[in-house]
Design a protein around this motif. Structure first.
Motif, PDB file in Angstrom:
ATOM      1  N   VAL A  32     -20.227 -15.088 -37.847  1.00  0.00           N
ATOM      2  CA  VAL A  32     -19.138 -14.944 -36.883  1.00  0.00           C
ATOM      3  C   VAL A  32     -19.370 -15.919 -35.738  1.00  0.00           C
ATOM      4  N   GLN A  33     -18.305 -16.547 -35.301  1.00  0.00           N
ATOM      5  CA  GLN A  33     -18.404 -17.560 -34.245  1.00  0.00           C
ATOM      6  C   GLN A  33     -17.223 -17.433 -33.298  1.00  0.00           C
ATOM      7  N   LEU A  34     -17.496 -17.606 -32.004  1.00  0.00           N
ATOM      8  CA  LEU A  34     -16.449 -17.661 -30.992  1.00  0.00           C
ATOM      9  C   LEU A  34     -16.472 -19.048 -30.373  1.00  0.00           C
ATOM     10  N   VAL A  35     -15.334 -19.693 -30.309  1.00  0.00           N
ATOM     11  CA  VAL A  35     -15.243 -21.036 -29.746  1.00  0.00           C
ATOM     12  C   VAL A  35     -14.175 -21.051 -28.660  1.00  0.00           C
ATOM     13  N   GLU A  36     -14.609 -21.419 -27.448  1.00  0.00           N
ATOM     14  CA  GLU A  36     -13.686 -21.486 -26.310  1.00  0.00           C
ATOM     15  C   GLU A  36     -13.155 -22.905 -26.140  1.00  0.00           C
ATOM     16  N   SER A  37     -12.009 -22.997 -25.473  1.00  0.00           N
ATOM     17  CA  SER A  37     -11.446 -24.282 -25.101  1.00  0.00           C
ATOM     18  C   SER A  37     -10.575 -24.084 -23.870  1.00  0.00           C
ATOM     19  N   GLY A  38     -10.290 -25.199 -23.177  1.00  0.00           N
ATOM     20  CA  GLY A  38      -9.330 -25.141 -22.085  1.00  0.00           C
ATOM     21  C   GLY A  38      -9.900 -25.251 -20.689  1.00  0.00           C
ATOM     22  N   GLY A  39     -11.207 -25.333 -20.531  1.00  0.00           N
ATOM     23  CA  GLY A  39     -11.760 -25.473 -19.196  1.00  0.00           C
ATOM     24  C   GLY A  39     -11.487 -26.864 -18.636  1.00  0.00           C
ATOM     25  N   GLY A  40     -11.860 -27.053 -17.370  1.00  0.00           N
ATOM     26  CA  GLY A  40     -11.672 -28.357 -16.755  1.00  0.00           C
ATOM     27  C   GLY A  40     -11.720 -28.287 -15.256  1.00  0.00           C
ATOM     28  N   LEU A  41     -11.242 -29.370 -14.639  1.00  0.00           N
ATOM     29  CA  LEU A  41     -11.217 -29.507 -13.187  1.00  0.00           C
ATOM     30  C   LEU A  41      -9.783 -29.369 -12.699  1.00  0.00           C
ATOM     31  N   VAL A  42      -9.578 -28.539 -11.688  1.00  0.00           N
ATOM     32  CA  VAL A  42      -8.243 -28.322 -11.145  1.00  0.00           C
ATOM     33  C   VAL A  42      -8.340 -28.129  -9.639  1.00  0.00           C
ATOM     34  N   GLN A  43      -7.287 -28.478  -8.924  1.00  0.00           N
ATOM     35  CA  GLN A  43      -7.264 -28.261  -7.484  1.00  0.00           C
ATOM     36  C   GLN A  43      -6.929 -26.808  -7.173  1.00  0.00           C
ATOM     37  N   ALA A  44      -7.353 -26.365  -6.004  1.00  0.00           N
ATOM     38  CA  ALA A  44      -7.039 -25.004  -5.568  1.00  0.00           C
ATOM     39  C   ALA A  44      -5.524 -24.790  -5.594  1.00  0.00           C
ATOM     40  N   GLY A  45      -5.149 -23.622  -6.091  1.00  0.00           N
ATOM     41  CA  GLY A  45      -3.735 -23.308  -6.243  1.00  0.00           C
ATOM     42  C   GLY A  45      -3.180 -23.641  -7.617  1.00  0.00           C
ATOM     43  N   GLY A  46      -3.945 -24.372  -8.404  1.00  0.00           N
ATOM     44  CA  GLY A  46      -3.499 -24.775  -9.718  1.00  0.00           C
ATOM     45  C   GLY A  46      -3.750 -23.713 -10.777  1.00  0.00           C
ATOM     46  N   SER A  47      -3.467 -24.098 -12.020  1.00  0.00           N
ATOM     47  CA  SER A  47      -3.588 -23.167 -13.146  1.00  0.00           C
ATOM     48  C   SER A  47      -4.372 -23.795 -14.296  1.00  0.00           C
ATOM     49  N   LEU A  48      -5.002 -22.939 -15.058  1.00  0.00           N
ATOM     50  CA  LEU A  48      -5.666 -23.327 -16.297  1.00  0.00           C
ATOM     51  C   LEU A  48      -5.493 -22.194 -17.296  1.00  0.00           C
TER      52      LEU A  48
ATOM     53  N   CYS B  10     -16.299 -16.325 -23.521  1.00  0.00           N
ATOM     54  CA  CYS B  10     -15.563 -15.382 -24.354  1.00  0.00           C
ATOM     55  C   CYS B  10     -16.572 -14.416 -24.988  1.00  0.00           C
ATOM     56  N   ASN B  11     -16.180 -13.165 -25.098  1.00  0.00           N
ATOM     57  CA  ASN B  11     -17.048 -12.129 -25.651  1.00  0.00           C
ATOM     58  C   ASN B  11     -16.191 -11.167 -26.463  1.00  0.00           C
ATOM     59  N   ALA B  12     -16.673 -10.763 -27.620  1.00  0.00           N
ATOM     60  CA  ALA B  12     -15.859  -9.869 -28.448  1.00  0.00           C
ATOM     61  C   ALA B  12     -16.744  -8.937 -29.262  1.00  0.00           C
ATOM     62  N   ASN B  13     -16.265  -7.731 -29.429  1.00  0.00           N
ATOM     63  CA  ASN B  13     -16.932  -6.730 -30.261  1.00  0.00           C
ATOM     64  C   ASN B  13     -16.384  -6.842 -31.672  1.00  0.00           C
TER      65      ASN B  13
ATOM     66  N   TYR C 196     -21.539  -7.381 -30.226  1.00  0.00           N
ATOM     67  CA  TYR C 196     -20.864  -8.220 -29.252  1.00  0.00           C
ATOM     68  C   TYR C 196     -21.334  -9.666 -29.448  1.00  0.00           C
ATOM     69  N   TYR C 197     -20.379 -10.525 -29.727  1.00  0.00           N
ATOM     70  CA  TYR C 197     -20.666 -11.938 -29.899  1.00  0.00           C
ATOM     71  C   TYR C 197     -20.208 -12.708 -28.662  1.00  0.00           C
ATOM     72  N   TRP C 198     -20.853 -13.866 -28.431  1.00  0.00           N
ATOM     73  CA  TRP C 198     -20.546 -14.707 -27.271  1.00  0.00           C
ATOM     74  C   TRP C 198     -20.158 -16.103 -27.717  1.00  0.00           C
ATOM     75  N   GLY C 199     -19.251 -16.692 -26.971  1.00  0.00           N
ATOM     76  CA  GLY C 199     -18.963 -18.103 -27.140  1.00  0.00           C
ATOM     77  C   GLY C 199     -19.966 -18.930 -26.372  1.00  0.00           C
ATOM     78  N   GLN C 200     -19.810 -20.249 -26.462  1.00  0.00           N
ATOM     79  CA  GLN C 200     -20.782 -21.152 -25.854  1.00  0.00           C
ATOM     80  C   GLN C 200     -20.504 -21.388 -24.365  1.00  0.00           C
ATOM     81  N   GLY C 201     -19.320 -21.000 -23.917  1.00  0.00           N
ATOM     82  CA  GLY C 201     -18.966 -21.170 -22.514  1.00  0.00           C
ATOM     83  C   GLY C 201     -18.167 -22.434 -22.280  1.00  0.00           C
ATOM     84  N   THR C 202     -17.282 -22.375 -21.292  1.00  0.00           N
ATOM     85  CA  THR C 202     -16.493 -23.542 -20.899  1.00  0.00           C
ATOM     86  C   THR C 202     -16.459 -23.603 -19.379  1.00  0.00           C
ATOM     87  N   GLN C 203     -16.652 -24.793 -18.835  1.00  0.00           N
ATOM     88  CA  GLN C 203     -16.748 -24.970 -17.384  1.00  0.00           C
ATOM     89  C   GLN C 203     -15.357 -25.008 -16.750  1.00  0.00           C
ATOM     90  N   VAL C 204     -15.190 -24.235 -15.695  1.00  0.00           N
ATOM     91  CA  VAL C 204     -13.992 -24.289 -14.863  1.00  0.00           C
ATOM     92  C   VAL C 204     -14.436 -24.646 -13.454  1.00  0.00           C
TER      93      VAL C 204
END
Length: 120
Positions: free
Chosen positions: A1-17, A94-97, A108-116
């Motif tokens: 079983v594997q969890l893979v995250e995506s979508g992190g990044g750099l954003v200005q305050a007030g922005g969205s991700l 990301c974490n899932a049972n 409970y499995y963990w993803g590798q993490g993504t930086q925000v």
């Protein structure tokens, strides 16, 4: 079983991700799906969780700004983050049972993490 995250990044305050996490492998049942985060020098904390068909729970610091959702058909969970603040800067996990078709008990499995990173 594997969890893979995506979508992190750099954003200005007030922005969205939007973060996404996909579970794959020998999956039988997925219970709770969660997002945690860990900022430098701080303990990992629960940000949001969603169980099965939809009950959700949020940390007080993100309530009203973040929304967790899941697609049970695709074994995915997402975290929409709006009105981001510099204090939201962290590695998000990301974490899932999950009960696999191989192991008898759920774990409970963990993803590798993504930086925000949120700049002021």
């Amino acid at each position: 079983v594997q969890l893979v995250e995506s979508g992190g990044g750099l954003v200005q305050a007030g922005g969205s991700l939007r973060l996404s996490c996909a579970a794959s492998g020998t999956i039988s049942v997925i219970g709770a799906m969660n997002w945690f985060r860990q900022a430098p020098g701080k303990q990992r904390e629960l940000v949001a969780s969603i169980i099965g068909g939809g009950p959700t729970n949020y940390a007080a610091s993100v309530k009203g700004r973040f929304t967790i959702s899941r697609d049970n058909a695709k074994n995915t969970v997402a975290l929409q983050m709006n009105s981001l603040e510099p204090e939201d800067t962290a590695v998000y996990y990301c974490n899932a049972n999950i009960k696999s078709t191989v192991l008898g008990d759920p774990y409970y499995y963990w993803g590798q993490g993504t930086q925000v990173t949120v700049s002021s």
